[in-house]
Design a protein around this motif. Sequence first.
Motif, PDB file in Angstrom:
ATOM      1  N   ILE A 103      -1.113   5.133  -1.827  1.00 17.18           N
ATOM      2  CA  ILE A 103      -2.511   5.397  -2.179  1.00 17.18           C
ATOM      3  C   ILE A 103      -2.607   6.586  -3.131  1.00 17.18           C
ATOM      4  O   ILE A 103      -3.327   6.551  -4.130  1.00 17.18           O
ATOM      5  CB  ILE A 103      -3.368   5.633  -0.912  1.00 17.18           C
ATOM      6  CG1 ILE A 103      -3.506   4.331  -0.121  1.00 17.18           C
ATOM      7  CG2 ILE A 103      -4.746   6.171  -1.275  1.00 17.18           C
ATOM      8  CD1 ILE A 103      -4.233   4.480   1.194  1.00 17.18           C
TER       9      ILE A 103
ATOM     10  N   ASN B  99      -3.163  -2.996   3.142  1.00 18.68           N
ATOM     11  CA  ASN B  99      -2.283  -2.074   2.417  1.00 18.68           C
ATOM     12  C   ASN B  99      -1.807  -2.734   1.142  1.00 18.68           C
ATOM     13  O   ASN B  99      -2.118  -3.898   0.877  1.00 18.68           O
ATOM     14  CB  ASN B  99      -1.081  -1.661   3.280  1.00 18.68           C
ATOM     15  CG  ASN B  99      -1.457  -0.635   4.330  1.00 18.68           C
ATOM     16  OD1 ASN B  99      -2.599  -0.219   4.425  1.00 18.68           O
ATOM     17  ND2 ASN B  99      -0.505  -0.228   5.131  1.00 18.68           N
TER      18      ASN B  99
ATOM     19  N   THR C 110      -9.425   0.580  -1.772  1.00 15.21           N
ATOM     20  CA  THR C 110      -9.490   1.967  -1.302  1.00 15.21           C
ATOM     21  C   THR C 110     -10.426   2.797  -2.166  1.00 15.21           C
ATOM     22  O   THR C 110     -11.220   3.599  -1.646  1.00 15.21           O
ATOM     23  CB  THR C 110      -8.078   2.588  -1.297  1.00 15.21           C
ATOM     24  OG1 THR C 110      -7.190   1.745  -0.561  1.00 15.21           O
ATOM     25  CG2 THR C 110      -8.092   3.958  -0.648  1.00 15.21           C
TER      26      THR C 110
END
Length: 349
Positions: free
Chosen positions: A24, A165, A338
Amino acid sequence: MISTPVGAIGTGIGGGVELTLSNIAQEMSRRGHIVKIVAPVGSIVKDVPVIEIPGELQTPAQNQTRDEPIVIPKNSVLANMWDYARRVQLDYDLIVNFAYDWLPLYLTSFFHCPIAHLISMGSLTDAMDDMIEQIATNFPGTIGVHSLTQAQTFKFADKCRSLANGMDLSIYQFRSQPNNYLAWVGRIAPEKALEDAVAAAKITGIPLKVFGVRQNEEYWQQICQDYADASIIYEGFLPTAQLQQKLGECRGLLVTPRWVEAFGNVAIEALACGVPVIAYNRGGLKEIVKDGQTGFLVKPDSVDGLVDAIKCLDKIDRLACRQQAEAEYSQQAMGDRTEQWFRNILISH
């Protein structure tokens, strides 16, 4: 981005959290965001600055009982990381918490800077459940999870944002032709049930390569003693570049958790290499493995189920495994999900 307090990034002690945080952070940095990571001393993340904080490491939550009290060690690295965050908070638009721990959640209401909490595990302790629910209620939209299955372990599942993810798939090389090995990847600890994978490998006669940190040495030695005649090859904890190379050579990955895994990064890593995944049908793995297409979901805690699936590995198209990883779990796709979560938090703050 504030890391897990159970170990330095790069040691493997933090399990999948380390890889998730690194991915991330790198993706947000690539998109032009200014990113800094706060983590225990010794942490290393490629291409992202790390502020190393000293202090005593925290006991992993998965080792605790349901009614365990909140414990903070003397000179806690967790407390020290969050004290640092408090002092510099006005320099940032957003703080992202990667620790599955009570303290960061409790501190949320005392901070001026908004905090996003990416929760890495399902329901484990009453104290954590209560505190996560308080934040989910009082700061709507700030609780992120990795899978819907993980969220459903909480009473407040509808207040959690499921993000899944993603990986930098360019690091993972597709291997169309494997060698005659099986693989198991993860922290070597009782809740991961490595012994089931070893038992299945022994029955099929296929050697098992084991990758990961020996977090519980007594547990590891017990397995070696109980299965002295099994063909186990311990490869250690390897950096991603080396892991994917050795993992890609294997016919299949066995994932055997005793508990509800929030997600299962190792499953994506295997798929990216073209390696089919045989997993217990529990936790986030249910949302990753396409049964009969990119692997098999078997009855939880069933060694016989693992054995039957291993016998069917040749029916899986390894290219389909890689294609699923590219379609659903690229770093770009994860970054989109995200980044939008972060933006929503900032808009509502």
